[in-house]
Design a protein around this motif. Structure first.
Motif, PDB file in Angstrom:
ATOM      1  N   THR A   1       0.849  -1.191   0.000  1.00 42.03           N
ATOM      2  CA  THR A   1       0.000   0.000   0.000  1.00 42.03           C
ATOM      3  C   THR A   1       0.888   1.246   0.000  1.00 42.03           C
ATOM      4  OG1 THR A   1      -1.883   1.096   1.069  1.00 42.03           O
ATOM      5  CG2 THR A   1      -0.253   0.088   2.512  1.00 42.03           C
ATOM      6  N   PHE A   2       0.313   2.404   0.273  1.00 43.46           N
ATOM      7  CA  PHE A   2       1.041   3.680   0.238  1.00 43.46           C
ATOM      8  C   PHE A   2       0.408   4.635   1.243  1.00 43.46           C
ATOM      9  CE2 PHE A   2      -2.590   3.884  -2.485  1.00 43.46           C
ATOM     10  CZ  PHE A   2      -3.075   5.174  -2.380  1.00 43.46           C
TER      11      PHE A   2
ATOM     12  N   LEU B   1       4.848   1.662   0.162  1.00 43.23           N
ATOM     13  CA  LEU B   1       5.635   2.288  -0.891  1.00 43.23           C
ATOM     14  C   LEU B   1       5.471   3.800  -0.774  1.00 43.23           C
ATOM     15  CD1 LEU B   1       4.825  -0.130  -3.858  1.00 43.23           C
ATOM     16  CD2 LEU B   1       6.780  -0.169  -2.300  1.00 43.23           C
ATOM     17  N   ASN B   2       6.325   4.539  -1.460  1.00 43.53           N
ATOM     18  CA  ASN B   2       6.341   5.990  -1.283  1.00 43.53           C
ATOM     19  C   ASN B   2       5.138   6.709  -1.870  1.00 43.53           C
ATOM     20  OD1 ASN B   2       8.832   6.036   0.088  1.00 43.53           O
ATOM     21  ND2 ASN B   2       9.949   5.907  -1.841  1.00 43.53           N
ATOM     22  N   ALA B   3       4.563   6.152  -2.934  1.00 44.19           N
ATOM     23  CA  ALA B   3       3.451   6.841  -3.605  1.00 44.19           C
ATOM     24  C   ALA B   3       2.501   5.829  -4.215  1.00 44.19           C
ATOM     25  CB  ALA B   3       3.987   7.776  -4.691  1.00 44.19           C
ATOM     26  N   ALA B   4       1.269   6.281  -4.470  1.00 41.76           N
ATOM     27  CA  ALA B   4       0.257   5.411  -5.088  1.00 41.76           C
ATOM     28  C   ALA B   4       0.738   4.898  -6.438  1.00 41.76           C
ATOM     29  CB  ALA B   4      -1.048   6.182  -5.252  1.00 41.76           C
ATOM     30  N   SER B   5       1.454   5.740  -7.177  1.00 38.99           N
ATOM     31  CA  SER B   5       1.921   5.373  -8.516  1.00 38.99           C
ATOM     32  C   SER B   5       2.929   4.226  -8.502  1.00 38.99           C
ATOM     33  CB  SER B   5       2.547   6.590  -9.200  1.00 38.99           C
ATOM     34  OG  SER B   5       3.632   7.090  -8.432  1.00 38.99           O
ATOM     35  N   GLU B   6       3.566   3.976  -7.346  1.00 42.11           N
ATOM     36  CA  GLU B   6       4.551   2.894  -7.247  1.00 42.11           C
ATOM     37  C   GLU B   6       3.906   1.536  -7.020  1.00 42.11           C
ATOM     38  OE1 GLU B   6       7.536   3.748  -4.364  1.00 42.11           O
ATOM     39  OE2 GLU B   6       7.999   5.737  -5.166  1.00 42.11           O
TER      40      GLU B   6
ATOM     41  N   LEU C   1      -5.666   4.619 -10.893  1.00 42.89           N
ATOM     42  CA  LEU C   1      -4.625   3.611 -11.101  1.00 42.89           C
ATOM     43  C   LEU C   1      -5.210   2.216 -11.236  1.00 42.89           C
ATOM     44  CD1 LEU C   1      -1.611   2.901 -11.263  1.00 42.89           C
ATOM     45  CD2 LEU C   1      -1.609   2.736  -8.764  1.00 42.89           C
ATOM     46  N   LEU C   2      -6.281   1.942 -10.494  1.00 44.73           N
ATOM     47  CA  LEU C   2      -6.910   0.619 -10.565  1.00 44.73           C
ATOM     48  C   LEU C   2      -7.321   0.280 -11.991  1.00 44.73           C
ATOM     49  CD1 LEU C   2      -8.205  -1.932  -9.313  1.00 44.73           C
ATOM     50  CD2 LEU C   2     -10.262  -0.558  -8.930  1.00 44.73           C
ATOM     51  N   THR C   3      -7.944   1.231 -12.661  1.00 40.88           N
ATOM     52  CA  THR C   3      -8.385   0.992 -14.041  1.00 40.88           C
ATOM     53  C   THR C   3      -7.188   0.733 -14.944  1.00 40.88           C
ATOM     54  OG1 THR C   3     -10.370   2.340 -13.762  1.00 40.88           O
ATOM     55  CG2 THR C   3      -9.624   1.984 -16.007  1.00 40.88           C
ATOM     56  N   THR C   4      -6.107   1.483 -14.758  1.00 44.66           N
ATOM     57  CA  THR C   4      -4.890   1.279 -15.546  1.00 44.66           C
ATOM     58  C   THR C   4      -4.328  -0.116 -15.327  1.00 44.66           C
ATOM     59  OG1 THR C   4      -4.347   3.637 -15.387  1.00 44.66           O
ATOM     60  CG2 THR C   4      -2.563   2.150 -15.997  1.00 44.66           C
ATOM     61  N   VAL C   5      -4.305  -0.558 -14.068  1.00 36.68           N
ATOM     62  CA  VAL C   5      -3.768  -1.876 -13.736  1.00 36.68           C
ATOM     63  C   VAL C   5      -4.613  -2.980 -14.362  1.00 36.68           C
ATOM     64  CG1 VAL C   5      -3.404  -3.513 -11.839  1.00 36.68           C
ATOM     65  CG2 VAL C   5      -2.609  -1.152 -11.622  1.00 36.68           C
ATOM     66  N   THR C   6      -5.931  -2.863 -14.277  1.00 40.07           N
ATOM     67  CA  THR C   6      -6.802  -3.911 -14.837  1.00 40.07           C
ATOM     68  C   THR C   6      -6.663  -4.012 -16.358  1.00 40.07           C
ATOM     69  OG1 THR C   6      -8.668  -2.354 -14.917  1.00 40.07           O
ATOM     70  CG2 THR C   6      -8.499  -3.753 -12.975  1.00 40.07           C
TER      71      THR C   6
END
Length: 326
Positions: free
Chosen positions: A135-136, A166-171, A190-195
């Motif tokens: 998490t972040f 981690l340091n940021a959500a983007s990581e 980010l969730l949509t990008t990951v899926t």
């Protein structure tokens, strides 16, 4: 002679009176610049229509749209009182209020958009035991929400589960996509990008819904709030009311017009990929904005933070004066 002198005096008084009024009118109509600040990402998407189209609300008021790439820059701007209107993390709104900065919460820009994702078929919290969650935001909203939800569902953080920050959500996304982690807290968008990149991704828990279940509220937790300076409300109330209405429309438009929103985001330099927006971000409770409909959620949110990390909201529960109701 006396009559003539009196007439002259009368005319001078009238002229001076009109001159004074004209000067007052000029002062009242003097152009004003309003600074509207918000963070890159989902908050910026809610304001994209406004920033791109820049509608005229008052001919004497110019709105400057300021998107901050760094959360720290936004925090500094608020704590220095440099923004007139802003979209901020809801805990920052409480911090500012407890520091006696003249900001009022007028509505919820973004409701909870954190999700616990996995490639495994996990059906209940019991199955999380002895696992590692990436998490972040240690000590911040993502951390508080995760720990609160886990504890309310029989999981003791740091004992039953290992939490790796981690340091940021983007990581978090790249770690999850690479397979180094198969259990992670992902924030939208980010969730949509990951899926899109890892198709076996499953949302196992919507943390906003789980927060609602745990606290007994309806809408979840207010992740980001629209705040406005008190003097702007007092001195330009009609402008403020119309601005709130137009911003509320912008939020709804963002949900319903993914393709056009993607174009706007690209043109405005918002860091969310156009393809991600067009695919359809998971928007949470976008219809619910007015503070009158969310006070219970704010009280539950601030109450939980007060128990967990009081400094996060300035050390005390904000009172009703923090809110502005139209």
């Amino acid at each position: 002679m006396k009559k003539t002198l009196l007439l002259y005096l009368f005319l001078i008084i009238v002229i001076l009176g009109f001159t004074g009024c004209n000067k007052l009118d000029t002062l009242q109509k003097e152009p004003k610049i309003i600074k509207f600040s918000y963070q890159d990402g989902t908050p910026a998407l809610t304001a994209a229509k406004l920033a791109k189209e820049n509608p005229i609300i008052d001919e004497n008021i110019t709105i400057e749209y300021e998107m901050e790439k760094s959360p720290d820059l936004l925090v500094t701007k608020i704590l220095k009182g440099e923004a007139d209107i802003a979209i901020v993390p809801s805990n920052l709104a409480a911090q500012a209020f407890n520091k006696e900065l003249p900001y009022k919460i007028v509505g919820t820009s973004v409701w909870g958009s954190l999700y616990l994702a996995s490639t495994e078929d996990i059906k209940d919290f019991e199955e999380l035991k002895d696992k590692e969650i990436y998490t972040f935001g240690k000590g911040l909203t993502p951390d508080i929400v995760l720990r609160y939800v886990l504890s309310k569902n029989g999981i003791v953080p740091d004992k039953n589960v290992k939490i790796t920050y981690l340091n940021a959500a983007s990581e978090v996304g790249p770690i999850f996509i690479s397979g180094k982690s198969n259990l992670a807290v992902l924030a939208e968008p980010l969730l949509t990008t990951v899926t899109m990149k890892k198709q076996d991704t499953k949302v196992i828990f919507d943390l906003n819904q789980e927060w609602a279940n745990a606290t007994g509220v309806t809408k979840g937790y207010p992740q980001a709030s629209l705040i406005i300076k008190e003097d702007l409300i007092k001195n330009n109330i009609e402008f403020v009311k119309e601005f709130i209405d137009i911003y509320e429309e912008s939020r709804k438009w963002a949900k319903e017009n993914g393709e056009e929103l993607g174009k706007y985001a690209e043109e405005l330099g918002i860091s969310v990929a156009k393809e991600t927006i067009e695919k359809g971000i998971i928007w949470t409770n976008i219809e619910s904005f007015d503070i009158r409909d969310g006070k219970e959620e704010y009280n539950a949110y601030y109450g939980a933070i007060l128990d967990f990390a009081p400094d996060f909201i300035g050390g005390k529960m904000p009172d009703e004066k923090i809110y502005f109701e139209r």
